[in-house]
Design an enzyme around this catalytic site. Structure first.
Site, PDB file in Angstrom:
ATOM      1  N   ARG A  31      -0.200   8.624   1.547  1.00  0.00           N
ATOM      2  CA  ARG A  31      -1.560   8.952   1.273  1.00  0.00           C
ATOM      3  C   ARG A  31      -1.683  10.683   1.418  1.00  0.00           C
ATOM      4  NH1 ARG A  31      -5.073   5.589   5.059  1.00  0.00           N
ATOM      5  NH2 ARG A  31      -4.126   4.016   3.838  1.00  0.00           N
ATOM      6  N   ARG A  74      -0.339   9.143   9.150  1.00  0.00           N
ATOM      7  CA  ARG A  74      -0.314   7.573   9.409  1.00  0.00           C
ATOM      8  C   ARG A  74       0.145   6.814   8.017  1.00  0.00           C
ATOM      9  NH1 ARG A  74      -3.886   3.298   8.929  1.00  0.00           N
ATOM     10  NH2 ARG A  74      -5.511   4.693   8.434  1.00  0.00           N
ATOM     11  N   GLU A 112       0.809  -1.005  -0.253  1.00  0.00           N
ATOM     12  CA  GLU A 112       0.182  -0.081   0.039  1.00  0.00           C
ATOM     13  C   GLU A 112       0.896   1.286  -0.207  1.00  0.00           C
ATOM     14  OE1 GLU A 112      -4.139  -1.218   2.164  1.00  0.00           O
ATOM     15  OE2 GLU A 112      -2.546  -0.732   3.587  1.00  0.00           O
ATOM     16  N   HIS A 147     -10.724  10.483   6.836  1.00  0.00           N
ATOM     17  CA  HIS A 147     -10.480   8.867   6.991  1.00  0.00           C
ATOM     18  C   HIS A 147      -9.817   8.437   8.478  1.00  0.00           C
ATOM     19  CE1 HIS A 147      -9.739   4.708   6.016  1.00  0.00           C
ATOM     20  NE2 HIS A 147      -8.143   4.581   5.890  1.00  0.00           N
ATOM     21  N   HIS A 198      -8.345   9.936   2.814  1.00  0.00           N
ATOM     22  CA  HIS A 198      -8.022   8.776   2.182  1.00  0.00           C
ATOM     23  C   HIS A 198      -8.105   9.497   0.696  1.00  0.00           C
ATOM     24  CE1 HIS A 198      -7.891   5.136   0.298  1.00  0.00           C
ATOM     25  NE2 HIS A 198      -7.287   4.552   1.750  1.00  0.00           N
TER      26      HIS A 198
HETATM   27  P1  FAD Z   1     -12.850   1.707  16.556  1.00  0.00           P
HETATM   28  O1  FAD Z   1     -12.803   0.527  16.031  1.00  0.00           O
HETATM   29  O2  FAD Z   1     -13.316   2.627  15.588  1.00  0.00           O
HETATM   30  O3  FAD Z   1     -13.694   1.274  17.808  1.00  0.00           O
HETATM   31  C1  FAD Z   1     -14.045   2.397  18.643  1.00  0.00           C
HETATM   32  C2  FAD Z   1     -15.173   1.559  19.474  1.00  0.00           C
HETATM   33  O4  FAD Z   1     -15.550   2.719  20.568  1.00  0.00           O
HETATM   34  C3  FAD Z   1     -16.473   1.216  18.948  1.00  0.00           C
HETATM   35  O5  FAD Z   1     -16.854   0.131  19.550  1.00  0.00           O
HETATM   36  C4  FAD Z   1     -17.458   2.457  19.400  1.00  0.00           C
HETATM   37  O6  FAD Z   1     -18.812   1.842  19.312  1.00  0.00           O
HETATM   38  C5  FAD Z   1     -16.781   2.593  20.955  1.00  0.00           C
HETATM   39  N1  FAD Z   1     -17.085   3.838  21.119  1.00  0.00           N
HETATM   40  C6  FAD Z   1     -17.096   5.183  20.826  1.00  0.00           C
HETATM   41  N2  FAD Z   1     -17.336   6.182  21.715  1.00  0.00           N
HETATM   42  C7  FAD Z   1     -18.048   5.439  22.568  1.00  0.00           C
HETATM   43  C8  FAD Z   1     -18.734   6.094  23.931  1.00  0.00           C
HETATM   44  N3  FAD Z   1     -18.813   7.433  24.275  1.00  0.00           N
HETATM   45  N4  FAD Z   1     -19.130   4.952  24.683  1.00  0.00           N
HETATM   46  C9  FAD Z   1     -18.779   3.819  24.518  1.00  0.00           C
HETATM   47  N5  FAD Z   1     -18.329   3.119  23.523  1.00  0.00           N
HETATM   48  C10 FAD Z   1     -17.885   4.195  22.436  1.00  0.00           C
HETATM   49  N6  FAD Z   1      -6.461   0.584   9.127  1.00  0.00           N
HETATM   50  C11 FAD Z   1      -5.561  -0.109   9.098  1.00  0.00           C
HETATM   51  O7  FAD Z   1      -4.542  -0.366   9.681  1.00  0.00           O
HETATM   52  N7  FAD Z   1      -5.432  -1.168   7.978  1.00  0.00           N
HETATM   53  C12 FAD Z   1      -6.709  -0.976   7.253  1.00  0.00           C
HETATM   54  O8  FAD Z   1      -7.015  -1.537   6.150  1.00  0.00           O
HETATM   55  C13 FAD Z   1      -7.763   0.101   7.315  1.00  0.00           C
HETATM   56  N8  FAD Z   1      -8.557   0.079   6.667  1.00  0.00           N
HETATM   57  C14 FAD Z   1      -9.825   1.071   7.054  1.00  0.00           C
HETATM   58  C15 FAD Z   1     -10.926   1.340   6.358  1.00  0.00           C
HETATM   59  C16 FAD Z   1     -11.904   1.874   6.729  1.00  0.00           C
HETATM   60  C17 FAD Z   1     -13.291   2.170   5.841  1.00  0.00           C
HETATM   61  C18 FAD Z   1     -11.990   2.644   7.782  1.00  0.00           C
HETATM   62  C19 FAD Z   1     -12.851   3.509   8.421  1.00  0.00           C
HETATM   63  C20 FAD Z   1     -10.622   2.742   8.762  1.00  0.00           C
HETATM   64  C21 FAD Z   1      -9.782   2.031   8.223  1.00  0.00           C
HETATM   65  N9  FAD Z   1      -8.465   1.914   8.774  1.00  0.00           N
HETATM   66  C22 FAD Z   1      -7.501   0.640   8.437  1.00  0.00           C
HETATM   67  C23 FAD Z   1      -8.463   2.330  10.274  1.00  0.00           C
HETATM   68  C24 FAD Z   1      -8.741   1.405  11.259  1.00  0.00           C
HETATM   69  O9  FAD Z   1      -9.836   0.678  10.970  1.00  0.00           O
HETATM   70  C25 FAD Z   1      -9.050   2.230  12.649  1.00  0.00           C
HETATM   71  O10 FAD Z   1      -8.386   3.176  12.970  1.00  0.00           O
HETATM   72  C26 FAD Z   1      -9.112   1.106  13.717  1.00  0.00           C
HETATM   73  O11 FAD Z   1      -9.865   0.073  13.517  1.00  0.00           O
HETATM   74  C27 FAD Z   1      -9.482   1.948  14.896  1.00  0.00           C
HETATM   75  O12 FAD Z   1      -9.770   1.055  16.056  1.00  0.00           O
HETATM   76  P2  FAD Z   1     -10.020   1.322  17.281  1.00  0.00           P
HETATM   77  O13 FAD Z   1     -10.448  -0.082  18.203  1.00  0.00           O
HETATM   78  O14 FAD Z   1      -9.205   2.446  17.818  1.00  0.00           O
HETATM   79  O15 FAD Z   1     -11.398   1.841  17.129  1.00  0.00           O
HETATM   80  C1  SIN Z   2      -6.956   0.979   2.492  1.00  0.00           C
HETATM   81  O1  SIN Z   2      -7.015  -0.062   2.480  1.00  0.00           O
HETATM   82  O2  SIN Z   2      -6.810   1.617   1.919  1.00  0.00           O
HETATM   83  C2  SIN Z   2      -7.090   1.644   4.064  1.00  0.00           C
HETATM   84  C3  SIN Z   2      -5.857   1.333   4.828  1.00  0.00           C
HETATM   85  C4  SIN Z   2      -5.588   2.230   5.830  1.00  0.00           C
HETATM   86  O3  SIN Z   2      -6.100   2.865   6.326  1.00  0.00           O
HETATM   87  O4  SIN Z   2      -4.590   1.810   6.784  1.00  0.00           O
END
Ligand code: FAD
Ligand code: SIN
Length: 545
Positions: free
Chosen positions: A300, A396, A130, A361, A251
């Site tokens: 990116r 990032r 990527e 993103h 993104h």
């Molecule tokens: P999240 O997975 O967002 O989880 C947050 C949690 O907190 C959720 O359960 C939510 O309901 C809960 N929450 C929020 N506020 C509250 C509250 N006040 N009270 C209780 N619960 C709450 N990253 C990569 O490394 N590789 C990828 O390929 C990639 N692709 C992506 C594609 C998309 C479409 C998106 C949106 C992001 C992508 N990312 C990718 C980024 C990555 O997915 C996220 O940064 C990562 O999953 C965040 O994980 P997290 O556990 O910090 O938060």
């Molecule tokens: C993507 O698949 O392009 C998202 C990857 C990322 O946010 O790290």
């Protein structure tokens, strides 16, 4: 001190019920679920609070994969170099070192827990490339459904542990602290039934924030509806330090659905370019090869800026992604989710060009932590997108986020076992120092942020947004979930704008039209916190060593 005032509380009734645990995890994405699993392994009673269904959050939407030096011809030091280079001079080298050296084992542990990654015929993990990576080091699952598979494996591990309690539809509101200032739990609102309904208090001497990012600050984002910056706002109100909020990643290739599209938008993974797709300008000419040595797979921020330039020069609302050379078999095998999503909107990537443009993103900044997830509030820890470990700097590197969530949530347990955490009564605060933002204002707030604090910013646009926000109606009235979230979006927007105004330069994902160059004076981190009187204080610190 700026004129921004941050209340200590969100307006709510007093808690009518309570629940206790050793460790409270707020959020159930990759960071929260893995923190809960590690806390159980060290014998703690764990309570997960999550504001919607357990699998809601950005994690399950992740497409491209998870980056780690797993290939024989790769090494943590090469992963480190790519991460630092994408971070445009602001990565904390120690934080990056932790990520890249502990990353491969974290992925193997995830596999032991039951996550199924795509494999080569030889049985080795299949790796792709990527933006910003000089090696194939992105492990993926289900082709482009990596997040869904990681979420499935972690949710299943948590649900199979009867000692982990989970409360869904539980919105954490504010941090409770004791007379020493240490965390002692949170207030929350549960849409439940029976005893745990309405406002309550969840009490524990250790609170782990894993609430993800704040994509919903903007009108067009790849993030789901739960990404409203609650954890960052909660931490700020309680006096925690936040940093790097100006570094919002857009993104470059989000499916363009027309000028009126709002809310979560479908992503077209960078991995599609990793497999050979090319960006074309509105005149259908390729343009990235002349811009960066990595061409279409430049970091990116570089690609997003170039796309914006092409769009502005031509007046077009999008550019094109040409994935026709991949062929039907590759599309079906590697990108089934994106293929289905595009086809459901009348675009067939096998035969058609895909209209794409940038959308919010990821946020590289967040609640400041040390290398073990500790914030400046004793007993309050943070991991995942809500945290600022210093790994990402100004931008990032692709697929480093899932990895960061895994690596740093595990480190919190090492810290908790060293820290002296004591259960004490929490101090009752002044309910007057509170507000909410009526949710009917959210759409307007998002469009002001889109227009003035999005990919391209200037002093004039940022001041305009700041003035608009300052005039916004705040009330102390009875609130609902959307009002509390809107107040959190408001707080985060205020700090983002404050930091974006201070940073008079262009660096990584922060693009100032009026300051187009990077400046050595700004090789610093902007750190903001709430003073005891409620003012926002922003200072600069070094980036760490
Ligand atoms: P999240 O997975 O967002 O989880 C947050 C949690 O907190 C959720 O359960 C939510 O309901 C809960 N929450 C929020 N506020 C509250 C509250 N006040 N009270 C209780 N619960 C709450 N990253 C990569 O490394 N590789 C990828 O390929 C990639 N692709 C992506 C594609 C998309 C479409 C998106 C949106 C992001 C992508 N990312 C990718 C980024 C990555 O997915 C996220 O940064 C990562 O999953 C965040 O994980 P997290 O556990 O910090 O938060
Ligand atoms: C993507 O698949 O392009 C998202 C990857 C990322 O946010 O790290």
């Amino acid at each position: 001190m700026s004129e921004i005032r941050i209340p200590r509380w969100l307006t709510s009734d007093s808690p009518g019920w309570q629940v206790e645990a050793d460790v409270i995890v707020i959020g159930s994405g990759v960071a929260g679920l893995s923190a809960a699993i590690h806390a159980r392994r060290t014998g703690h009673r764990v309570l997960i609070l999550t504001k919607a269904h357990i699998d809601e959050g950005s994690t399950r939407w992740a497409q491209g994969g998870i980056a780690a030096a797993l290939a024989e011809d790769d090494s943590p030091s090469e992963h480190r170099d790519d991460t630092m280079s994408a971070g445009a001079g602001l990565c904390n080298p120690s934080a990056v070192e932790v990520l890249v050296t502990e990353g491969p084992q974290a992925v193997r542990d995830l596999i032991s827990l039951g996550a199924n990654f795509d494999l080569e015929p030889s049985g080795e993990i299949s790796l792709t490339r990527e933006g910003g990576h000089h090696r194939d080091r992105i492990a993926h699952a289900g082709g482009d459904a990596t997040g869904a598979e990681i979420s499935r494996a972690l949710v299943s591990a948590v649900l199979n542990d009867p000692e982990i309690e989970i409360i869904e539809n539980a919105l954490a509101l504010d941090l409770l602290t004791d007379h020493t200032g240490a965390a002692q739990g949170v207030t929350l609102h549960v849409m439940g039934s029976g005893q745990r309904d309405g406002i309550g208090a969840a009490l524990a001497p250790a609170v782990i924030l894993t609430t993800g990012g704040f994509g919903q600050v903007f009108g067009q984002t790849t993030n789901p509806y739960v990404s409203t910056g609650d954890g960052i706002a909660l931490a700020l109100r309680a006096g925690a330090k936040v940093a790097d909020l100006e570094f919002v990643q857009f993104h470059p290739t989000v499916l363009w659905l027309g000028p009126l599209a709002q809310g979560q938008q479908p992503l077209v993974s960078e991995a599609v370019r990793g497999e050979g797709a090319r960006l074309l300008d509105p005149d259908l000419q390729p343009f990235m090869a002349d811009i960066h040595e990595l061409g279409d797979l430049a970091p990116r921020d570089v690609v997003a800026k170039e796309i914006m330039k092409k769009m502005r020069a031509s007046g077009s609302a999008h550019v094109w992604l040409d994935g026709r050379t991949l062929g039907a078999d590759t599309w079906v095998r590697r990108f089934p989710t994106i293929l289905a999503s595009a086809r459901s909107r009348g675009i067939d990537p096998v035969t058609d060009l895909i209209p794409v443009g940038p959308a919010q993103h990821y946020v590289s900044g967040g609640v400041v932590t040390d290398l073990f997830g500790r914030t400046n509030i004793p007993g309050l820890y943070a991991a995942g997108e809500v945290a600022c470990t210093g790994v990402h700097g100004a931008n990032r590197l692709a697929s480093n986020s899932l990895l960061e969530g895994l690596v740093y949530s595990r480190r919190i347990m090492q810290a908790m076992n060293m820290d002296s955490l004591e259960r004490r009564d929490s101090v009752v605060g002044s309910p007057q120092d509170s507000y909410i933002i009526p949710h009917r204002l959210r759409r307007d707030m998002q469009s002001v942020m889109d227009r003035n604090a999005g990919v391209l910013r200037s002093e004039a646009s940022l001041l305009h947004a700041q003035k608009w926000l300052n005039k916004l109606e705040r009330t102390g009235a009875k609130a609902c979930t959307e009002d509390w979230e809107s107040a959190n979006l408001f707080t985060v927007s205020q700090v983002l704008i404050d930091n974006a105004l201070v940073r008079q330069e262009t660096r990584g994902s922060h693009w100032r039209e009026d300051y187009p160059e990077s400046m050595t004076d700004f090789e610093v981190r902007l750190v903001s916190h709430r003073s005891p009187e409620g003012g926002l204080i922003t200072t600069t610190t070094g980036i760490g060593t």
